[in-house]
Design a protein around this motif. Structure first.
Motif, PDB file in Angstrom:
ATOM      1  N   TYR A 182       0.599   9.577  -5.543  1.00  0.00           N
ATOM      2  CA  TYR A 182       0.977  10.967  -5.277  1.00  0.00           C
ATOM      3  C   TYR A 182       1.926  11.482  -6.353  1.00  0.00           C
ATOM      4  CZ  TYR A 182      -1.136  11.135  -0.603  1.00  0.00           C
ATOM      5  OH  TYR A 182      -2.001  11.147   0.454  1.00  0.00           O
TER       6      TYR A 182
ATOM      7  N   PHE B 219      10.573  10.107  -4.727  1.00  0.00           N
ATOM      8  CA  PHE B 219       9.488   9.843  -3.779  1.00  0.00           C
ATOM      9  C   PHE B 219       9.846   8.613  -2.955  1.00  0.00           C
ATOM     10  CE2 PHE B 219       6.073  12.705  -5.093  1.00  0.00           C
ATOM     11  CZ  PHE B 219       6.584  13.170  -6.293  1.00  0.00           C
TER      12      PHE B 219
ATOM     13  N   TYR C  30       7.057   5.344   6.901  1.00  0.00           N
ATOM     14  CA  TYR C  30       6.049   4.857   7.841  1.00  0.00           C
ATOM     15  C   TYR C  30       5.910   5.818   9.008  1.00  0.00           C
ATOM     16  CZ  TYR C  30       6.700   0.438   5.398  1.00  0.00           C
ATOM     17  OH  TYR C  30       6.787  -0.525   4.445  1.00  0.00           O
ATOM     18  N   VAL C  31       4.680   6.082   9.395  1.00  0.00           N
ATOM     19  CA  VAL C  31       4.424   6.873  10.596  1.00  0.00           C
ATOM     20  C   VAL C  31       3.946   5.901  11.662  1.00  0.00           C
ATOM     21  CG1 VAL C  31       3.035   8.702  11.612  1.00  0.00           C
ATOM     22  CG2 VAL C  31       3.835   8.909   9.274  1.00  0.00           C
TER      23      VAL C  31
ATOM     24  N   THR D 297      10.944  13.661  -1.593  1.00  0.00           N
ATOM     25  CA  THR D 297       9.601  13.791  -1.029  1.00  0.00           C
ATOM     26  C   THR D 297       9.290  12.567  -0.185  1.00  0.00           C
ATOM     27  OG1 THR D 297       8.908  15.026  -2.975  1.00  0.00           O
ATOM     28  CG2 THR D 297       7.176  14.130  -1.580  1.00  0.00           C
ATOM     29  N   SER D 298       8.880  12.798   1.046  1.00  0.00           N
ATOM     30  CA  SER D 298       8.454  11.703   1.912  1.00  0.00           C
ATOM     31  C   SER D 298       6.950  11.547   1.781  1.00  0.00           C
ATOM     32  CB  SER D 298       8.797  12.014   3.364  1.00  0.00           C
ATOM     33  OG  SER D 298      10.167  12.261   3.513  1.00  0.00           O
ATOM     34  N   VAL D 299       6.527  10.352   1.421  1.00  0.00           N
ATOM     35  CA  VAL D 299       5.097  10.065   1.335  1.00  0.00           C
ATOM     36  C   VAL D 299       4.748   9.197   2.542  1.00  0.00           C
ATOM     37  CG1 VAL D 299       3.260   9.073  -0.049  1.00  0.00           C
ATOM     38  CG2 VAL D 299       5.242  10.103  -1.167  1.00  0.00           C
ATOM     39  N   PRO D 300       4.027   9.745   3.505  1.00  0.00           N
ATOM     40  CA  PRO D 300       3.817   8.993   4.737  1.00  0.00           C
ATOM     41  C   PRO D 300       2.728   7.941   4.592  1.00  0.00           C
ATOM     42  CG  PRO D 300       2.712  11.097   4.902  1.00  0.00           C
ATOM     43  CD  PRO D 300       3.401  11.078   3.560  1.00  0.00           C
ATOM     44  N   TRP D 301       2.903   6.874   5.348  1.00  0.00           N
ATOM     45  CA  TRP D 301       1.830   5.893   5.513  1.00  0.00           C
ATOM     46  C   TRP D 301       1.654   5.672   6.999  1.00  0.00           C
ATOM     47  CZ3 TRP D 301      -1.582   3.544   2.302  1.00  0.00           C
ATOM     48  CH2 TRP D 301      -2.385   2.551   2.871  1.00  0.00           C
ATOM     49  N   HIS D 302       0.417   5.907   7.479  1.00  0.00           N
ATOM     50  CA  HIS D 302       0.173   5.760   8.906  1.00  0.00           C
ATOM     51  C   HIS D 302      -0.092   4.301   9.233  1.00  0.00           C
ATOM     52  CE1 HIS D 302      -1.322  10.194   8.961  1.00  0.00           C
ATOM     53  NE2 HIS D 302      -0.030  10.095   8.842  1.00  0.00           N
ATOM     54  N   LEU D 303       0.836   3.666   9.932  1.00  0.00           N
ATOM     55  CA  LEU D 303       0.608   2.303  10.367  1.00  0.00           C
ATOM     56  C   LEU D 303      -0.491   2.271  11.422  1.00  0.00           C
ATOM     57  CD1 LEU D 303       4.172   0.781  10.634  1.00  0.00           C
ATOM     58  CD2 LEU D 303       2.417   0.342   8.926  1.00  0.00           C
TER      59      LEU D 303
ATOM     60  N   GLU E  26      -0.725  -6.005   6.989  1.00  0.00           N
ATOM     61  CA  GLU E  26      -1.514  -4.772   6.992  1.00  0.00           C
ATOM     62  C   GLU E  26      -1.332  -4.018   5.685  1.00  0.00           C
ATOM     63  OE1 GLU E  26      -0.525  -2.480  10.421  1.00  0.00           O
ATOM     64  OE2 GLU E  26      -1.082  -0.603   9.442  1.00  0.00           O
ATOM     65  N   LEU E  27      -0.125  -4.110   5.127  1.00  0.00           N
ATOM     66  CA  LEU E  27       0.164  -3.293   3.951  1.00  0.00           C
ATOM     67  C   LEU E  27      -0.062  -4.041   2.645  1.00  0.00           C
ATOM     68  CD1 LEU E  27       3.462  -1.640   5.177  1.00  0.00           C
ATOM     69  CD2 LEU E  27       1.169  -0.720   5.284  1.00  0.00           C
TER      70      LEU E  27
ATOM     71  N   LYS F  92       0.795  -1.224   0.000  1.00  0.00           N
ATOM     72  CA  LYS F  92       0.000   0.000   0.000  1.00  0.00           C
ATOM     73  C   LYS F  92       0.831   1.280   0.000  1.00  0.00           C
ATOM     74  CE  LYS F  92      -4.002  -2.203   2.116  1.00  0.00           C
ATOM     75  NZ  LYS F  92      -4.763  -2.458   3.342  1.00  0.00           N
ATOM     76  N   PRO F  93       1.865   1.361   0.833  1.00  0.00           N
ATOM     77  CA  PRO F  93       2.647   2.602   0.788  1.00  0.00           C
ATOM     78  C   PRO F  93       3.231   2.866  -0.598  1.00  0.00           C
ATOM     79  CG  PRO F  93       3.190   1.372   2.755  1.00  0.00           C
ATOM     80  CD  PRO F  93       2.327   0.484   1.928  1.00  0.00           C
TER      81      PRO F  93
ATOM     82  N   VAL G 291      -1.500  -5.698  -0.632  1.00  0.00           N
ATOM     83  CA  VAL G 291      -2.596  -5.317  -1.530  1.00  0.00           C
ATOM     84  C   VAL G 291      -3.103  -6.553  -2.253  1.00  0.00           C
ATOM     85  CG1 VAL G 291      -2.155  -2.913  -1.956  1.00  0.00           C
ATOM     86  CG2 VAL G 291      -0.768  -4.620  -3.098  1.00  0.00           C
TER      87      VAL G 291
ATOM     88  N   MET H  90       2.317  15.216   1.750  1.00  0.00           N
ATOM     89  CA  MET H  90       3.676  14.741   1.496  1.00  0.00           C
ATOM     90  C   MET H  90       4.623  15.924   1.638  1.00  0.00           C
ATOM     91  SD  MET H  90       3.567  13.857  -2.565  1.00  0.00           S
ATOM     92  CE  MET H  90       2.992  15.005  -3.799  1.00  0.00           C
ATOM     93  N   VAL H  91       5.771  15.643   2.178  1.00  0.00           N
ATOM     94  CA  VAL H  91       6.722  16.691   2.529  1.00  0.00           C
ATOM     95  C   VAL H  91       7.948  16.555   1.641  1.00  0.00           C
ATOM     96  CG1 VAL H  91       8.131  17.683   4.354  1.00  0.00           C
ATOM     97  CG2 VAL H  91       5.907  16.684   4.898  1.00  0.00           C
ATOM     98  N   THR H  92       8.306  17.620   0.974  1.00  0.00           N
ATOM     99  CA  THR H  92       9.437  17.603   0.055  1.00  0.00           C
ATOM    100  C   THR H  92      10.559  18.471   0.604  1.00  0.00           C
ATOM    101  OG1 THR H  92       7.914  17.359  -1.791  1.00  0.00           O
ATOM    102  CG2 THR H  92      10.152  18.055  -2.318  1.00  0.00           C
TER     103      THR H  92
END
Lengths: 687, 687
Positions: A534, A604, A608-609, A639-645, B499-500, A526-527, B502, B637-639
């Protein structure tokens, strides 16, 4: 590694979560609460000021004890002068900058930095001396604890640091009780003792029967040597003045009219301090307290002079006035004294971030100390303060007398420079002021400050002469080091700002021609899909997915899975013969940069959060390392693309509500309906 | 805080930059170099194995010393069995997984984890015991150093850790000399001693004249107690087997044919170890070495029995054979022994990351331990290993005898389980194998491994019985804790993966509708312009600049400067009544998310890339904190848009070339023409 989260979480483990607000706004301080908060330091120093005078004088045996009167009178006059001088500062600079602001504005930034360095050293010494004296008094009540003196002192420092890291509100009410109990207790003790003396039943100290051998080389002094002894006694007694300027730093915390209330409080503080100090000194001479630095110089002392310490002056007075070392009054005095000394040490933990914030605002310290949001920065300052104070206590074996030598220098440097600064302030005001009435006021104020500057300057010279070799040189070295460091930091920031300055913003803007997006893929989960989504949403000119074949089987499986899914985005596989991830990716990104120098490469990386700090050890490590290496390449943005665990949903982060020192700045707490609760919370829900 | 850079730089300060390659590729190992690298541990353990047998037997006084012969014979037989058994492993599992792979494959992952935990404990004990014994022998050569025993041991551990952190190549040549010198020295010593015995001039140990008092409770043993004493002596002597399996872990490092060379080397190692051990034991009995754990039980001992230690068995033999404790031969033996023991400790520092890498690959340890690029992870493992070994040395006062109790358990657990696993392996092979000749081979191999499993199993029981209360329980506890932790880590990774995961990648992909870009601005300087330019290049649907008014004057100045420049991008100013940056920004970003839930918010934050680590304390701190808080908000997302400060151009970062343990995996060093030098370098430039 999310150092921030780990540090936060270690602290949470150690010290628990920050206390929630009681639901009320913090209010500005009324005078009766401001006095304990700001005056606990100077009021508590009367607990050891008299003792230090006597300890110096008894170096010459019992012959010169009567000089204590003259030394005390001189200290009282000095205290009055300094208090009057600082009342001017309170009116003239109500923003709370205190000595630092006065000196920076009037004598220039370098002199201001000298004051700042002295004050920073002073904060450390406040903690060390107050805690040492508090432990002294506890041991006077419970003499069997003497073997644990240093350990107890260091434990108290650790306790104070922990409490302040938790962010406990510097509550006026918590301060008020011990301070007022101390004041009333000491005043009652002095009044009782003087009354008994008047009616002929003078209290007699437990040490009155002892004689004192003069220290080697200090017997039969005459002329210059005697003068020096007197001056040394006086400069030791000047420790009663430490902390007087605290109110000038805290004017914004008072209720309106701020300057007037602050000045009134300062006057009250000065009066009470003078009363207490005079009373204690008089009583000490009346009851014939014979106290010596080296207990073995006491003649007639029962007990092992190497392991049994003498009681402090205050303890001896309390015992003699209230009927012995087991009376209720004795324990009351000792408890109140110890408590107020601990509170005085606490003022350093609250004043220090304040000063650091102002210095950071002027770029003499790292900038993050200025803004409140970074709890980490304040916490680092608190930890640093505790470590240095603890080290000093350990090195000097928690001896108040030895620590005092380092204490007074910084205080009087600050006094002298700020009074001089005030004189220049009034000069400037006089030049600009036409009204005769106000001119008279300025003349008077300038005279007061001039007298203060001269007197404190003389005292500074005396202190330097008498205490330099005894330990003050350490304070000088520390202040110099701090001064050099702060100038260096400022110079670095100035150089950086110059390097980054733009002359013509429109001309500088060279927009990249294309965006080449690279999405890092390890497995198809998923992440990864979110990062792809994104990245696609930003509509780059080129989009590709990138994976590193650390394990050949996994890489082949991913490739076939990718092809089977039929994504538009191509998946590029990098070989990794050395079992690495970072190097192949960085090399590849650099190669793109060399091929198309005017593109910007947007990498990108899924991140993980997590909810619990230790989970960060299991995730994100390689990603963070890779990110830091990628930033070295030119033309790259990461770019950090977060995924909330799910663990984050179960343990969301709640930001703290209060930073240390906020009470002294007059800052309210955040209201409970603040919308900065954790994720997924409804804005209307109260906390 | 760029922890990575700071840690790297502290290490650079401490241990210097990594050594550059000599310019040659690392080659696979010939047998003559592989023997020293892989066999230094088992060969060095003969230095203390005989001593441990004698120390147990002399608990009963001098009466039972002759049992040493039987104990030694039993150990030799066991050694032969184990070596033969492991030669099967080398042929059957040439990938170098060793015991762990055998057990995981044949007995299941939980049993494999038991082996892994035992091996991890074993590595720590190898360091502790080898260093303690090395220090023992140094003190035997220079008795005045006895007061510094523990300090020296800890210093050696620190030295080994530092050398390994530097990444010094585990050079075969560096290992070869001390190992071969040790082997030849000991064999010559044994041959000389035996020869002298045959011609009637038997060497006499310096302790031959002493009597030994039995330890309380260990005198006049009979029956079961005597048997127990013999078994304890035997199990102490089993320490000679530690490290035998190292070669099975290192098969990939051999030249082709790998398995055959590895098996030959293992056979040679077994033979040499048996020769040395038998020779030392025989010589010890011939020269009548009388050694006792508690020196005060020696009758006739001159010198303070509390402070003067006895010389080690090897030292006494060398002294008696080569003519005294000041002869050349004596110092030669002691030097060679100490060196080879230090090298044996070093094997743990190289083997440990190897095992950790395999465990990480199977997700029993944090994943970053598997890939090479993260030097930090390997370094952390080395530091952890050094810390635990140092703590053990400190707690046990560097006493070899006390540390041995913890040592043997893990080794024999691994032996027993791996031999059992091999039996199942041959069972499976037999079921699948039709050829008669090969079946005969499998039968033979299975018999060897079965005998090995039974024998080592019995020894494991003996060791458990005899050593549990003496210290082995600590090893058991440690192994259990590691086992639980590794299972927990695997379970966490499995849960996270589930959990992740797909089911249908195409269905999962919900693309955001729009991109809302926010550029964080503090001042109008070059990094800001670059961030704006990069943000604009990504062509978002909405682009705005954001600043927080921490200081009202600065905010107004920025606003007017922004308007004067005439950017298309609007600048939004957030109020900050609490002197914060993070909270207003996070609240604003969340509000955007609530207004347009299907947008993705792209936050651009400028980040400085600095050359020196301490500069990170002055920059980036607030940015990093803000980034971590922003990632908590959904749909963000943070760049990071990097700006290379001039200090980075002056001090570019150079990645390291070698990770510890790479020689044992058969990995070559990076060639000098690798293109991963720092920024701005031409690819063709060599390092």
């Amino acid at each position: 590694m999310k150092v921030v989260n780990i540090v936060d979480a270690v602290k949470r483990l150690l010290i628990g979560r920050a206390l929630p607000s009681e639901g009320l706004h913090e209010t500005l301080l009324p005078k009766r609460l401001a006095l304990p908060i700001f005056a606990s330091d100077p009021l508590s120093s009367v607990a050891y000021a008299t003792q230090e005078i006597l300890l110096v004088l008894t170096l010459g045996g019992l012959a010169y004890l009567h000089f204590a009167t003259w030394a005390a009178v001189a200290v009282v006059c000095l205290l009055a002068v300094v208090v009057l001088s600082y009342r001017q500062v309170v009116y003239a600079y109500p923003s709370g900058g205190g000595s630092y602001e006065v000196v920076s504005t009037n004598l220039g930034p370098s002199a201001g930095l000298v004051v700042a360095a002295s004050l920073l050293v002073d904060y450390v010494m406040t903690v060390a001396v107050s805690v040492a004296s508090g432990v002294d008094n506890i041991i006077s009540a419970v003499p069997s604890l003497n073997a644990y003196r240093t350990g107890m002192a260091i434990a108290f420092v650790a306790l104070l640091a922990t409490v302040n890291l938790r962010g406990v509100r510097e509550s006026g009410r918590a301060f008020a009780a011990p301070t007022y109990l101390f004041i009333t207790g000491v005043l009652i003790m002095c009044a009782t003792g003087l009354f008994r003396w008047l009616i002929g039943d003078a209290p007699v100290a437990e040490s009155a029967a002892y004689g004192i051998e003069p220290a080697p080389g200090d017997a039969d002094l005459a002329g210059l040597a005697l003068l020096m002894l007197g001056l040394r006694a006086f400069s030791s007694g000047c420790t009663a003045l430490t902390g007087v300027e605290a109110i000038s730093n805290g004017v914004p915390a008072f209720r309106k009219p701020k300057s007037q209330n602050a000045a009134t409080t300062m006057g009250a503080m000065g009066l009470i301090a003078i009363l207490m100090f005079s009373g204690i000194t008089a009583l000490a001479l009346i009851s014939q307290v014979h106290i010596a630095e080296d207990t073995c110089r006491l003649t007639g002392f029962t007990g092992n002079c190497h392991t049994t310490p003498q009681r402090t002056v205050i303890a001896q007075l309390a015992a003699s006035v209230f009927g012995g070392a087991h009376s209720v009054g004795f324990f009351y005095i000792q408890t109140a004294t110890a408590l107020v000394l601990v509170l005085a040490a606490n003022t350093a933990f609250n004043g220090f971030p304040l000063l650091a914030s102002i210095l950071a605002q002027h770029r003499y310290l790292p900038r993050q100390l200025h803004t409140r949001g970074d709890r980490l920065a304040f916490s680092n300052g608190i930890v640093a303060l505790a470590l240095v104070a603890g080290a000093l206590l350990w090195a000097f074996h928690a001896s108040v007398t030895n620590l005092i030598h380092l204490y007074i220098l910084g205080v009087f440097t600050s006094f002298t420079l700020s009074q001089t600064g005030m004189v220049r302030h009034w000069n400037r005001a006089l030049r600009a002021e036409p009204t005769a009435a106000r001119r008279r006021h300025h003349h008077t104020a300038r005279a007061i400050n001039a007298v203060g500057a001269v007197v404190t300057g003389l005292v500074l010279v005396v202190v330097l002469l008498t205490k330099f070799t005894q330990g003050a040189y350490l304070a000088v070295i520390a202040a110099v080091v701090l001064w050099v460091m702060m100038r260096g930091i400022r110079r670095h920031y100035d150089n950086t700002a110059a390097e980054l300055a733009v002359a013509d913003p429109r001309a500088e803007t060279v927009a990249p021609s294309r965006v080449h997006a690279v999405v890092l893929v390890s497995t198809l989960h998923k992440p990864t899909l979110r990062a792809l989504a994104y990245a696609r949403a930003t509509r780059p000119d080129v989009l590709e997915a990138l994976t590193v074949a650390v394990d050949r089987n996994e890489a082949e499986a991913l490739k076939s899975q990718w092809d089977a899914t039929g994504f538009d985005t191509p998946l590029k596989t990098l070989a990794s013969p050395y079992r690495e991830v970072t190097r192949p990716v960085v090399e590849y990104v650099r190669s793109i940069g060399r091929t198309s120098p005017r593109d910007v490469i947007s990498v990108f990386i899924p991140e993980y959060v997590v909810g619990r700090w230790w989970e960060n050890l299991l995730h994100n490590q390689s990603a963070l390392w890779l990110k830091s290496r990628l930033l070295f390449a030119p033309g790259v943005m990461v770019t950090s693309v977060p995924w909330h665990l799910s663990s984050y949903e179960r343990h969301p982060h709640r930001p703290s509500r209060r930073a240390p020192g906020s009470v002294r700045r007059g800052e309210p707490a955040l209201p409970p309906w603040s919308r900065t609760a954790g994720p997924g919370s409804q804005p209307e829900r109260g906390r």
